[in-house]
Each structure stands twice: as C-alpha cells, then as structure tokens.
Design a protein around this motif. Sequence first.
Motif, PDB file in Angstrom:
ATOM      1  N   LEU B 314       9.714  -7.283   2.909  1.00  0.00           N
ATOM      2  CA  LEU B 314       8.573  -6.624   2.267  1.00  0.00           C
ATOM      3  C   LEU B 314       8.881  -5.180   1.899  1.00  0.00           C
ATOM      4  CD1 LEU B 314       5.677  -8.058   4.432  1.00  0.00           C
ATOM      5  CD2 LEU B 314       6.518  -8.854   2.226  1.00  0.00           C
ATOM      6  N   GLY B 315      10.099  -4.749   2.155  1.00  0.00           N
ATOM      7  CA  GLY B 315      10.501  -3.444   1.660  1.00  0.00           C
ATOM      8  C   GLY B 315      10.787  -2.395   2.717  1.00  0.00           C
ATOM      9  N   ALA B 316      10.763  -2.781   4.001  1.00  0.00           N
ATOM     10  CA  ALA B 316      11.095  -1.800   5.036  1.00  0.00           C
ATOM     11  C   ALA B 316      12.576  -1.464   4.949  1.00  0.00           C
ATOM     12  CB  ALA B 316      10.766  -2.360   6.413  1.00  0.00           C
ATOM     13  N   ARG B 317      12.873  -0.196   4.972  1.00  0.00           N
ATOM     14  CA  ARG B 317      14.270   0.214   5.024  1.00  0.00           C
ATOM     15  C   ARG B 317      14.743   0.123   6.471  1.00  0.00           C
ATOM     16  NH1 ARG B 317      13.090   5.939   2.816  1.00  0.00           N
ATOM     17  NH2 ARG B 317      11.406   5.447   4.241  1.00  0.00           N
ATOM     18  N   ARG B 318      16.071   0.230   6.654  1.00  0.00           N
ATOM     19  CA  ARG B 318      16.598   0.184   8.017  1.00  0.00           C
ATOM     20  C   ARG B 318      15.968   1.263   8.888  1.00  0.00           C
ATOM     21  NH1 ARG B 318      22.688  -1.160   6.302  1.00  0.00           N
ATOM     22  NH2 ARG B 318      22.504  -3.406   6.517  1.00  0.00           N
ATOM     23  N   ARG B 319      15.799   2.453   8.288  1.00  0.00           N
ATOM     24  CA  ARG B 319      15.282   3.551   9.114  1.00  0.00           C
ATOM     25  C   ARG B 319      13.819   3.312   9.498  1.00  0.00           C
ATOM     26  NH1 ARG B 319      15.315   7.897   4.203  1.00  0.00           N
ATOM     27  NH2 ARG B 319      17.260   6.839   3.838  1.00  0.00           N
ATOM     28  N   ASP B 320      13.071   2.558   8.643  1.00  0.00           N
ATOM     29  CA  ASP B 320      11.689   2.241   9.009  1.00  0.00           C
ATOM     30  C   ASP B 320      11.659   1.352  10.243  1.00  0.00           C
ATOM     31  OD1 ASP B 320      10.779   3.634   6.787  1.00  0.00           O
ATOM     32  OD2 ASP B 320      10.912   1.864   5.502  1.00  0.00           O
ATOM     33  N   ILE B 321      12.543   0.357  10.258  1.00  0.00           N
ATOM     34  CA  ILE B 321      12.626  -0.547  11.415  1.00  0.00           C
ATOM     35  C   ILE B 321      13.079   0.237  12.635  1.00  0.00           C
ATOM     36  CG2 ILE B 321      13.795  -2.574  12.355  1.00  0.00           C
ATOM     37  CD1 ILE B 321      11.886  -3.220  10.086  1.00  0.00           C
ATOM     38  N   GLN B 322      14.092   1.080  12.437  1.00  0.00           N
ATOM     39  CA  GLN B 322      14.613   1.869  13.550  1.00  0.00           C
ATOM     40  C   GLN B 322      13.518   2.748  14.140  1.00  0.00           C
ATOM     41  OE1 GLN B 322      18.425   3.348  12.812  1.00  0.00           O
ATOM     42  NE2 GLN B 322      18.533   4.618  14.627  1.00  0.00           N
ATOM     43  N   SER B 323      12.748   3.392  13.264  1.00  0.00           N
ATOM     44  CA  SER B 323      11.709   4.283  13.796  1.00  0.00           C
ATOM     45  C   SER B 323      10.630   3.467  14.499  1.00  0.00           C
ATOM     46  CB  SER B 323      11.125   5.158  12.680  1.00  0.00           C
ATOM     47  OG  SER B 323      10.057   4.514  12.033  1.00  0.00           O
ATOM     48  N   GLN B 324      10.343   2.262  14.009  1.00  0.00           N
ATOM     49  CA  GLN B 324       9.343   1.431  14.684  1.00  0.00           C
ATOM     50  C   GLN B 324       9.753   1.176  16.135  1.00  0.00           C
ATOM     51  OE1 GLN B 324       8.443  -2.320  12.767  1.00  0.00           O
ATOM     52  NE2 GLN B 324       7.736  -3.201  14.687  1.00  0.00           N
TER      53      GLN B 324
END
Lengths: 244, 400
Positions: B314-324
């Motif tokens: 859905l468009g999450a970048r790696r850093r979005d997942i990492q920050s989650q």
Amino acid sequence: MTAPRGALRLIDVRKSYRVGPVTTEVLRGVDLEIGAGDLVSIMGPSGSGKTTLMNIVGLLDRPSTGRHVLDGRDVSGLGDDALSRLRNAHVGFVFQAFHLLPRLTAAENVCVPLVYRGTGRRKALGRARAILERVGMGDRLEHRPDQLSGGQKQRVAIARALVGLPALLLADEPTGALDADTADETMGLLLELNAEQGVTVLIITHDPAVARCCTRRMRIDGGQLHEEDSRPPGSAGSTAPRRA
Amino acid sequence: MPGILPILGANARQAVDSLARARLRTALGLVGIMIGISSVIAMVSLGEIAKEQARRQFEALGTDVLLVRTLTTMAGSQAISLADAIGLAEAVPAVAEAAPRILGHGEFRHAGRKVGQGRVQGVTAAFASINRMSLQAGRFVSLLDADRHFCVVGAAVADAMRQGGARRIVGETLEVGDILFTVVGVLDPRPENYALPVQVEADQSVFVPIGAAGRVADNPAIELAVARSSAGVDYRAAVADIRSWFRGRSPDLQLDIITAKELIAQMEAQMQTFALLLGSVGSISLVVGGIGIMNIMLVSVAERRREIAIRRALGARRRDIQSQFLIESVILTLAGGLLGILLGLAATWAICRFTGWEFLISGMSVASGLGTAAAAGLFFGFQPARQAARLDPIAGLQAE
C-alpha cells in the motif's frame, strides 16, 4: 503528474530467479501496452508467471531486464523508496485473499494508503467514509474484517485500492475466494468503477467468465504474453459476468 | 515530502494496539525493563539523597573542622603542648580557632546518686564553638577558670540530675570520679555526627576547665586539638600551615591531621562505589530485559510478515515499517520504564525509611530512568525493526 494517467508499457521484460545453481526464467520477454482507462484481463495457468507479471506491473518487483514505462516514465531502475512512493500514488491492489489488516476497522483499513502519503487522520477518515459509501459499505465503517462477509471484505479492499485515486487498479483473482453471486457483484463493481472513474483496471484471473467482462483479454503461458481478442470499450460495463 | 506526523501517529496507535493484544508477552518483556529501570532510579535517587543528606549534616555541624593529634602508633611519641594548642589560632592565620582536649572517663554522681557515666573532657571555650555546641543554661568553661572545679554537663547528664530531684542544675554539685565540681552550665542536646573527625558525645559528657582535667583524667596529656579553618581557606592550605608551624615548634612531633573535607571526599567515594554497584545490577537487568524486548519484537515481526507486506504494497517505505516497529519497542520499554520508576522510587523510599534519610524524588532520577528506557527501546528494537523493514513484500503477500 503526466497525463494521461494509467498508461503503461512493458518492453521485452524478463524476470529470472536463481535458487542455488538453478536459474528459472519466469517471464521470457513480455511486451505489454495498456492505455489509460483500459479494462484488461490476463489469464493463465498457475506457474505461468502471472503473479510475477502483476508484481512487476504493481511496482513490487523489478524486471531483470527490459523496460517498464509508466505514464511515459521509465521506472525499471528506481530504488525501493521511489517505488514505494509510486506504488502508493499510482497503484491500487485488490487481492484474492482480501489482505485487510485484521486489527483495523473497515474505515481504518481504507485509510492506510493515505496515511503513508502523510494525510492527516481526520481527513483520511473522511475520504475513507466517502469511498466506502460509494462501494456500498457506508454502514460498516467501524466493522473489523472478521465481522464482514467475503464479499464485504472485497468491497472494503476495493475501496482501499481506490481511496488514493490511483491510475491503475491491479486485481489478482479478485473473485477467487467468493461464491458465484458475490463474485458477480464484485466484478460489477470493478466494471462500474472503471467506467465511472476512468481508472485503468488489470485483472489477473483463471476464470473465463471474469475475463469475458474485460475489453482486452490476454493470456500468459510459459512466461510469454499474448493478446487474445479485443472488444471495443463501452460494451463491458453493462455485461454481468456469468460463470461457466 | 509527505507529512511525517500522520505516519508516526498511525504507527504509535498501531503499536499500542499490538502490544495490548500480546498481553503475556508484553508483560514478560516489561518485567525485565522494569527491574533494570528501577535499579537505575534507585541508584540515581539514593546517590542524590545521600549527597543531600551529607551536605545538610556538614552544613549544620561544620565542614571547616579539623583535628590535630599526634600519631599514637609511634613509640615514644610526644604530645602536643598546651601552649602550642592554644597558641595555634593566633600564630597560624589559616586557623580561626583552636582548642585542646584532655580526655578522661568517669562516673557522675549527684546527691549520692549515680546520674551518668561517660567522658570527662578538659577543654577551653573554643571547643564549644568549634564543635557547634550550645548552652541551655549557664556558661561554658574557659581558660579563665584555670584549675577551679567548675563543670558543664551534657543534656543527658542534666536530665538524669533532674530526675533525681535537682531543680536548677546550675549551681548544683556534681561528683566526678570522687572529686566535687560545681555545675556552671548545661548543654543543649547535640546529635552526634559520626562523619565528623571529632567525636564529642556531648550529651553523656561532663566538660571541665583544661587546667582541672589533670585531676580527673588518667592521662593528663593533651589528646588532640580541634581547630576551625578561617573562612575561605582551602583545607589543604590550612593543613600545610599547621604542619609547618608545629615543625618550627617541636620538630619531632608526628602529626596526624584529619579534616572534615577529607572525610566528605571519602564518603563520596564510598557513595560512588555504592552507586556503581547499583548501576551494574541495573545494567545487567537492563541488558536481560532488553534481550527480552528484542525477542518479543522479533516474534512480533515474524508473526506480522503478512501485515508488513500489505503495508508495503500500500506504499509504506522501509523506513515507515522500521519506525512502526521502533515506536512499538520504545513504547514497550517506556511502559516498563514508568513501572520501573515507580518500583525504584518505592525501593528508594524503603531504603530511606531504613537508614533514616529524608526521602526526596529527584527530577534527575526520573528523567534518567525515562531516558534509559527510551534508549533501551531504540537499541534493542533496532535489529527487529530493521528486519521488518527488509522483509520481502512479495513473499509476505503469498505467505498463508
């Protein structure tokens, strides 16, 4: 954004995987040209490379060789972040297994693509509500996936795919997990949205009834893609699919 | 550039929800962090409290006190002469006041009744001011009393005399050993500070003029001299001046000079050892807890491969997942940290009750606890979060 949106070309796309010493070529020189607003089906047996093709078209994967041109822009060499951005802005996915996030409500699920482009929660929820109403799920906003039927889940998934106004809707066996009536309704909804919003729709299926609804039909086999026949667009939206 | 706040907000909401779902696992992870943080809190708080305690004690009883005595371990060592002990203050500018002491021991009787037993201290007037002793009645003894049989009684001795029926203590006659003294003063109660170089034990003592002490003390030599350094004089300079003055007077004298500042430094060193001990206990449990957190997060990542893949699609970048996942582990350790702060403060309070120190909550300790917790979350959550960010979305979407 370059107009028209939703046009894509694959030029001699090959994809191979290497497992140990063995290299398997899954796509063997695929050429594909889809115009903005097209309604395209791709059929093929399992192992034919259709999922790999969808992953490449959906920017989840990159071709080993060949070019992938999206609205006039070559995206085959883009990095992971750029592909994620582009995926978010450009592509909406509809999966056979729905792939809703089980802990989120219908409305929150629909919000996810907007969240990743930085839309505030309140605004995102407003847009989610509007699109859920459009797909007939306006009275299920606060339901979680396990409180929804298969057809309802797929409607939520379609809403989620469209909430970000993508140019391209990619549906991988969208009716595969649904009973015949629900499948018909779901296809009907996809056709309506294609006609109404002009979004390019690419459906991967093994169901000939689904394929018959589309204006362009293609077949993939052994990693190669062939166009079967085409009907003029416009005669598709009204035709309800019938299962064999 | 998309707004980062909505992403972070959504990630935080997601994290809380996910932690709330895996309750047992979350609780187990919290315990380790909690113990670690509580040790940190206890360490920092106790350090601060002890320091504050010492500061108050010394402030009340004098950090400028120093003690001069001869090294008794040396065979045939010589005692300080009375003239030198008294002349010290006048001769050495770094010394504001000085007083000698002759120390005896005896039984005190009043009207034929025993009213105490303790030190008989032959002193001069300066002894009272150097040691911050105050009178509730009468006056202190001084050099002007020469060898007259006057005495000043400590608060406990005075109380015992009152119980025996004495109305006004001043003017009464007290038997010290078997010699009669007239009471000329009564001291206020004075808590003993064992951290100071000179032990006075004023409450149980009787103070007599130094000239009269020879009659009641077994050893009529001067046991020690107490002195107070002049304002603004570094204690090391005062010590050096005293040594050089005595060297000029009696070169054979082996002097031992103890200062309050030196004792404070020793005490602080001890406190540091204590803090180090607590700190190492704390860091061991933090590491254990942190490994627990890392484990929880790795399990969480493994369980949520599909969720991660969907988000990526859905468009999450790696850093979005990492920050989650980083937010999730930091929330976890912060929750453990908050519990640890409560536990650590409770432990500190209990220790204060036990030692009689005054309990206080230091902002420093709470801040360091929270900071350590957040740092542990980032540190131990980093690898799992990175792993989550690097998962292949295609494999995750196909996984059942």
